[in-house]
Scaffold this active site. Sequence first.
Site, mmCIF file in Angstrom:
data_model
loop_
_atom_site.group_PDB
_atom_site.id
_atom_site.type_symbol
_atom_site.label_atom_id
_atom_site.label_comp_id
_atom_site.label_asym_id
_atom_site.label_seq_id
_atom_site.Cartn_x
_atom_site.Cartn_y
_atom_site.Cartn_z
ATOM 1 C CD GLU A 160 -2.547 -1.269 2.748
ATOM 2 O OE1 GLU A 160 -3.575 -1.522 2.782
ATOM 3 O OE2 GLU A 160 -2.053 -0.619 3.632
ATOM 4 C CE1 TYR A 208 1.888 14.499 10.423
ATOM 5 C CE2 TYR A 208 2.499 14.899 8.112
ATOM 6 C CZ TYR A 208 1.698 14.466 9.035
ATOM 7 O OH TYR A 208 0.525 13.628 8.573
ATOM 8 C CB CYS A 268 -4.605 35.064 11.267
ATOM 9 S SG CYS A 268 -5.089 36.235 10.011
#
Length: 419
Positions: free
Chosen positions: A273, A316, A341
């Site tokens: 996958e 991340y 913002c």
Amino acid sequence: MHDFKYKKNKFYCENIKVEDLAKRFKTPLYVYSYHTLTDHYLKLKAAFAGINPLICYSVKANSNLSILKALIAKGAGLDIVSGGELFRAQKAGCPAQKIVYASVGKTDQEISAAINKGILFFNVESLAELKNINRIAKALNKVTRVAIRINPDVEAKTHKYISTGKITNKFGIDLESAYKILLLRNNFKNLRICGLHIHIGSQITQSEPFVEAIKKVSNFIRRLKDKGIELEYLNIGGGLGIIYDREDPQTAQIYADQIVPLLQKTGLKIIMEPGRFIIGNAGILVVKVLYIKKTPKKKFIIIDGGMNDLIRPALYSAYHNIWPLAKISATEKADVVGPICESGDFLAKERLIAKVKEGDYLAVMSAGAYGFSMSSNYNSRPRAAEVMVFKNKAVVIRKRETAQDLIHNEIIAGNFIKG
Ligand SMILES: *Cc1c(COP(=O)(O)O)cnc(C)c1O
């Protein structure tokens, strides 16, 4: 390898000058190379040719219909994680028998839809889910195939938000619980438990965690065999890392060399996958410099793309190379920030970067995976357009959203709102 490079100081995607695309389609703009996309799929396929796995591209990495279609046309199946992705898979023409479905939180509606479509199998993440799928299959008068997602408790050596194979993560079922479930498999009259699944995380650059996880499930498969429990499939998930900066990830061939012998020994049909490996370096985000802002402490390059377009740096602390579309030799240290913002709205911090000026264009590299698919409308910003390049042709594969699109589903509660 990818098809984004400078020719005579101008940045190209395949045979098209990216600056021309930026001017024609405006920015922020996602640009994908069809050649890179399909080449990555074919490289993986070739590396594993000896065992001929079903490669189910992970839709969540980038779910654009043209991208799905391009891979399906080369023989890929799809790995989905929601009813929405099932819908996309069908729209892109994926044969149901090449669809596998993982997620810890599948709803009844999603399960019914997938059973009715006749997907290859569910990757089941808990005993409660297994019971529920059995119940729904029974109501539909069907027998449906499932694989048990194993949590092998291995350290994937990646960012903690994209590690999924530790026993403290929400994913999969530990080996002992899986064993008990398999012993009781005949209690689930409307299920056929046909395989095991592992997916230990994403952006994994070394082979060891994969090898460790596969060894664990291989031993488990042997243990099951001894108990007379025969399986048909082993789904080894995705997670292959790519080069964003200075990573030195295993190539498809090295990965294959490490694990094919182990996989062969299981005697099972193999499913993979991959998501990021296929689309990550096949896409870039093109942005325009709006303003250069100097403060007493810093220099900011303010661009027209933000964390709503590409959230990976904020989410991340991900690193993306950022290159000017017209080569500039002078460099300076700056933060590259978006218009949103939020102080978390940056694409690079304290980066030594080309000394750009207002109106220049930049390419944010390696943005094909978890770029557009994670984008949002935060700050009521229409999502970017997407373009696919085929040698010297560029095709819009997703139109830029409009302000009207943003309010499409909203209803003003006029009867109740009083002045
Ligand atoms: C996200 C995901 C993948 C793909 O991960 P990549 O790191 O993009 O290869 C594969 N399988 C499952 C179950 C996933 O959730």
